[in-house]
Motif scaffolding. Structure first.
Motif, PDB file in Angstrom:
ATOM      1  N   GLY A 203       0.841  -1.197   0.159  1.00 56.32           N
ATOM      2  CA  GLY A 203       0.067   0.072   0.016  1.00 56.32           C
ATOM      3  C   GLY A 203       0.969   1.224  -0.141  1.00 56.32           C
ATOM      4  N   ILE A 204       0.275   2.431  -0.011  1.00 59.69           N
ATOM      5  CA  ILE A 204       0.966   3.757  -0.050  1.00 59.69           C
ATOM      6  C   ILE A 204       0.145   4.560   0.792  1.00 59.69           C
ATOM      7  CG2 ILE A 204       1.528   5.662  -1.389  1.00 59.69           C
ATOM      8  CD1 ILE A 204       1.647   4.177  -3.957  1.00 59.69           C
ATOM      9  N   GLY A 205       1.176   4.986   1.803  1.00 55.21           N
ATOM     10  CA  GLY A 205       0.457   5.627   2.984  1.00 55.21           C
ATOM     11  C   GLY A 205       0.751   7.037   3.184  1.00 55.21           C
ATOM     12  N   SER A 206      -0.174   7.958   3.610  1.00 52.64           N
ATOM     13  CA  SER A 206       0.215   9.441   3.645  1.00 52.64           C
ATOM     14  C   SER A 206       0.274   9.671   5.048  1.00 52.64           C
ATOM     15  CB  SER A 206      -1.003  10.092   3.298  1.00 52.64           C
ATOM     16  OG  SER A 206      -2.165  10.097   4.123  1.00 52.64           O
ATOM     17  N   VAL A 207       0.975  10.786   5.289  1.00 52.93           N
ATOM     18  CA  VAL A 207       1.170  11.278   6.778  1.00 52.93           C
ATOM     19  C   VAL A 207       0.185  12.360   7.340  1.00 52.93           C
ATOM     20  CG1 VAL A 207       3.581  10.949   6.461  1.00 52.93           C
ATOM     21  CG2 VAL A 207       2.693  12.998   6.115  1.00 52.93           C
ATOM     22  N   GLY A 231       9.682  17.266   5.725  1.00 51.95           N
ATOM     23  CA  GLY A 231       9.146  17.164   4.209  1.00 51.95           C
ATOM     24  C   GLY A 231       8.829  16.091   3.976  1.00 51.95           C
ATOM     25  N   ALA A 232       8.329  15.043   4.864  1.00 48.72           N
ATOM     26  CA  ALA A 232       7.846  13.630   4.409  1.00 48.72           C
ATOM     27  C   ALA A 232       6.535  13.934   3.945  1.00 48.72           C
ATOM     28  CB  ALA A 232       7.756  12.916   5.575  1.00 48.72           C
ATOM     29  N   GLY A 238       6.701   1.591   5.655  1.00 45.42           N
ATOM     30  CA  GLY A 238       7.459   1.901   7.061  1.00 45.42           C
ATOM     31  C   GLY A 238       8.401   2.834   7.031  1.00 45.42           C
ATOM     32  N   ARG A 239       8.879   3.320   5.798  1.00 44.95           N
ATOM     33  CA  ARG A 239       9.810   4.505   5.701  1.00 44.95           C
ATOM     34  C   ARG A 239       9.187   5.567   5.236  1.00 44.95           C
ATOM     35  NH1 ARG A 239      11.794  -0.771   7.244  1.00 44.95           N
ATOM     36  NH2 ARG A 239      14.013  -0.442   7.665  1.00 44.95           N
ATOM     37  N   PHE A 240       9.681   6.892   5.444  1.00 43.01           N
ATOM     38  CA  PHE A 240       9.029   8.191   5.199  1.00 43.01           C
ATOM     39  C   PHE A 240       9.896   8.815   4.044  1.00 43.01           C
ATOM     40  CE2 PHE A 240       7.485   6.409   9.217  1.00 43.01           C
ATOM     41  CZ  PHE A 240       6.309   6.616   9.029  1.00 43.01           C
ATOM     42  N   ILE A 241       9.372   9.231   3.076  1.00 43.43           N
ATOM     43  CA  ILE A 241      10.093   9.982   1.895  1.00 43.43           C
ATOM     44  C   ILE A 241       9.464  11.370   1.698  1.00 43.43           C
ATOM     45  CG2 ILE A 241      10.891   7.664   0.974  1.00 43.43           C
ATOM     46  CD1 ILE A 241       8.662   7.835  -1.058  1.00 43.43           C
ATOM     47  N   GLY A 242       9.962  12.102   0.989  1.00 43.20           N
ATOM     48  CA  GLY A 242       9.742  13.319   0.476  1.00 43.20           C
ATOM     49  C   GLY A 242       9.235  13.279  -1.079  1.00 43.20           C
ATOM     50  N   ARG A 243       9.210  14.421  -1.258  1.00 41.85           N
ATOM     51  CA  ARG A 243       8.619  14.601  -2.815  1.00 41.85           C
ATOM     52  C   ARG A 243       9.327  14.125  -3.829  1.00 41.85           C
ATOM     53  NH1 ARG A 243       6.631  18.825   0.160  1.00 41.85           N
ATOM     54  NH2 ARG A 243       4.483  19.503   0.186  1.00 41.85           N
ATOM     55  N   ARG A 283       2.931  10.064  -5.831  1.00 42.85           N
ATOM     56  CA  ARG A 283       3.873  10.838  -6.648  1.00 42.85           C
ATOM     57  C   ARG A 283       5.064  10.457  -6.006  1.00 42.85           C
ATOM     58  NH1 ARG A 283       4.333  16.082  -8.299  1.00 42.85           N
ATOM     59  NH2 ARG A 283       5.081  15.306 -10.264  1.00 42.85           N
ATOM     60  N   ALA A 284       5.425  10.807  -4.892  1.00 40.27           N
ATOM     61  CA  ALA A 284       6.586  10.707  -4.137  1.00 40.27           C
ATOM     62  C   ALA A 284       6.907   9.075  -3.984  1.00 40.27           C
ATOM     63  CB  ALA A 284       6.463  10.685  -2.624  1.00 40.27           C
TER      64      ALA A 284
END
Length: 316
Positions: A203-207, A231-232, A238-243, A283-284
């Motif tokens: 899945g793709i999660g948002s913050v 900027g996440a 389970g890892r947090f990424i930016g744009r 998109r990220a």
């Protein structure tokens, strides 16, 4: 009797009166039996094909992000994230059954999330007792209760396969706790098993506030504020990424226990997302460069294509 009544009605084309006569029951009971069959999933309807608009969106996203495949679930005429997830689940459930029904897939690594769980719940049953289903992220909450969006058990029930859980929280409370979990031989063995999967479904999660991280108390409000400040925009395995698809410098990234997304780079990775609110997160995730196959709803698909067009215009 519900199954027999459903066969007579939907396959045989008999009226409720005819079914009542053949089964020796009242028409009212036939109505209740058929309603029960539909409500419990004994009867499912499938619409073949997708509108041309959706096919065009799929082609645009495949071209823009170098995907192997993309499926867009058509708008079902209802607003809100729940309707978007339902649309994706209807399409993705059938697709997952086809993927996992292929004997070339002996093991699948699975993530978690609302859309993924809904898709597995709607997946037609298949007979793959030889299939191994392995969790790629912690199957528990920080309170060590079962994570409601963990899909290993549901997928094992749908396929007849064998499930393997990662018996740790999705995110540890501290770096020391994470290290303690990762030192356990059972955890190490399960992570190594997960790495060897033939296929990954995530899945793709948002913050944001409507994401499952906040709704299920998987992270605190302070942690959410730290993520946003860093900027996440996306929770990817389970890892947090930016744009830009790169890891951000957030404290939570040091507390992840499951398989890092870099471990699946080069494998086939099917990602599911539903709702326009997932546009930035999706998109990220695409920019991270690990997703090979994408399944989203039409509203989200349009938002992604529009954002791609805006980006190209700025670059030009």
């Amino acid at each position: 009797m519900a199954i027999r009544a459903a066969w007579m009605s939907f396959v045989g084309g008999a009226t409720q009166g005819q079914i009542a006569t053949r089964l020796g029951i009242s028409s009212a009971k036939v109505h209740r039996l058929i309603a029960h069959a539909q409500r419990t999933g004994l009867v499912r309807f499938r619409v073949e094909g997708r509108p041309t608009d959706c096919l065009e969106l799929e082609a645009a996203l495949i071209d823009a992000h170098g995907l192997a495949s993309c499926l867009i679930a058509p708008d079902i005429g209802a607003a809100g994230v729940d309707a978007s997830i339902q649309a994706v689940a209807e399409l993705a459930g059938e697709h997952l059954a086809n993927l996992l029904g292929n004997a070339s897939v002996s093991q699948v690594g699975v993530g978690m999330g609302r859309t993924l769980k809904a898709s597995v719940d709607l997946m037609p049953r298949i007979q793959r007792p030889d299939l191994r289903i392995v969790s790629i992220s912690g199957s528990l909450t920080r309170k060590l209760s079962a994570n409601p969006f963990d899909v290993v058990q549901h997928l094992a029930e749908r396929s007849g396969g064998e499930g393997y859980y990662l018996p740790v929280p999705y995110l540890a409370e501290s770096v020391d706790e994470r290290d303690m979990f990762l030192k356990q031989r059972s955890v190490q063995a399960l992570l190594e098993r997960a790495r060897a999967s033939d296929l990954f479904v995530i899945g793709i999660g948002s913050v944001e506030d409507d994401g499952h991280l906040i709704r299920r108390d998987l992270i605190s409000r302070d942690e959410q504020r730290d993520l946003i400040a860093s900027g996440a925009v996306c929770d990817l395995m389970g890892r947090f990424i930016g744009r830009d698809g790169a890891l951000v410098r957030a404290r939570l990234n040091d507390k992840a226990v499951g398989l890092p997304f870099e471990a699946v780079r080069g494998a086939r990775v099917v990602a599911l997302a539903g709702g326009a609110g997932k546009s930035e997160a999706t998109r990220a995730a695409l920019h991270a460069g690990i997703i090979t196959d994408l399944i989203v709803d039409e509203t989200l698909g349009r938002a992604l294509v529009a954002a791609d067009g805006t980006q190209r215009a700025r670059s030009a």
